[in-house]
Design a protein around this motif. Structure first.
Motif, PDB file in Angstrom:
ATOM      1  N   THR A   1      46.106  71.857 -35.171  1.00  0.00           N
ATOM      2  CA  THR A   1      46.858  70.996 -36.065  1.00  0.00           C
ATOM      3  C   THR A   1      47.911  71.828 -36.782  1.00  0.00           C
ATOM      4  O   THR A   1      47.678  73.002 -37.083  1.00  0.00           O
ATOM      5  N   GLU A   2      49.025  71.213 -37.050  1.00  0.00           N
ATOM      6  CA  GLU A   2      50.074  71.852 -37.835  1.00  0.00           C
ATOM      7  C   GLU A   2      50.120  71.262 -39.240  1.00  0.00           C
ATOM      8  O   GLU A   2      51.074  71.487 -39.986  1.00  0.00           O
ATOM      9  N   GLU A   3      49.074  70.532 -39.611  1.00  0.00           N
ATOM     10  CA  GLU A   3      48.989  69.923 -40.945  1.00  0.00           C
ATOM     11  C   GLU A   3      48.868  70.966 -42.053  1.00  0.00           C
ATOM     12  O   GLU A   3      49.211  70.699 -43.188  1.00  0.00           O
TER      13      GLU A   3
ATOM     14  N   GLN B   1      50.027  74.581 -43.282  1.00  0.00           N
ATOM     15  CA  GLN B   1      50.923  75.726 -43.162  1.00  0.00           C
ATOM     16  C   GLN B   1      51.204  76.254 -44.560  1.00  0.00           C
ATOM     17  O   GLN B   1      51.557  75.480 -45.453  1.00  0.00           O
TER      18      GLN B   1
ATOM     19  N   GLY C   1      49.805  76.731 -38.299  1.00  0.00           N
ATOM     20  CA  GLY C   1      48.749  75.736 -38.276  1.00  0.00           C
ATOM     21  C   GLY C   1      47.379  76.350 -38.093  1.00  0.00           C
ATOM     22  O   GLY C   1      47.182  77.554 -38.275  1.00  0.00           O
TER      23      GLY C   1
END
Length: 187
Positions: A131-133, A135, A116
């Motif tokens: 945020t891990e939106e 990758q 992220g």
């Protein structure tokens, strides 16, 4: 493979196997050397390290991406670690470089880790938002691009496409929300 960071007083470079070297810019005298693999548990990225160090306020800002430290600030003159950002989610080092960003008058550093994107406070390394939106499955290479209006453009190869994040104040501090995503298009 990486571009050294240079000031009037220091040159900081990162080698392909995650060795960080700081020398005096005038004399070439070694100030300090860190072996990120040995000292911080860094995993050398596939195709080797591509991160370019950042020097800001006399400190080298680097991402060891080890089990304990995600980011850290190292005093260029002494080699002393000023602050460390914890890495509880075990994000690993990528090929991207750390990007400075001013967020509502507050200096931060933005980094795309293996899982992220994160922004940390420049003064103490505390996480401001993450945020891990975003990758990238194979190799995260391009660094985040700061865009006016508290936005960040992210892009990548290997069918990653692109994403624009909007950073906004919230009750808990800040959030990073995708404004849009663009699919990778091959012409």
């Amino acid at each position: 493979r990486t571009v050294p960071a240079v000031t009037e007083r220091h040159v900081v470079s990162m080698g392909p196997k995650c060795h960080v070297l700081c020398v005096d810019a005038v004399t070439g005298e070694v100030r300090w050397l860190l072996d990120l693999v040995r000292d911080f548990g860094t995993t050398v990225p596939e195709w080797y390290a591509g991160q370019c160090p950042l020097i800001d306020q006399g400190r080298a800002i680097i991402d060891p991406g080890g089990p304990k430290e995600l980011l850290m600030a190292v005093d260029c003159a002494s080699g002393e670690i000023i602050w460390r950002t914890p890495n509880p989610r075990n994000w690993q080092m990528t090929h991207t470089s750390i990007t400075p960003m001013t967020l509502d008058g507050r200096k931060t550093y933005v980094y795309c880790g293996s899982r992220g994107v994160v922004a940390v406070d420049a003064d103490d390394g505390s996480i401001i938002w993450q945020t891990e939106e975003w990758q990238v499955k194979i190799a995260t290479v391009p660094s985040p691009v700061v865009v006016p209006g508290n936005r960040i453009l992210l892009t990548g190869g290997y069918q990653a496409g692109s994403m624009m994040l909007q950073i906004a104040a919230s009750a808990d501090g800040y959030t990073a929300q995708p404004l849009f995503r663009l699919k990778d298009t091959v012409f």
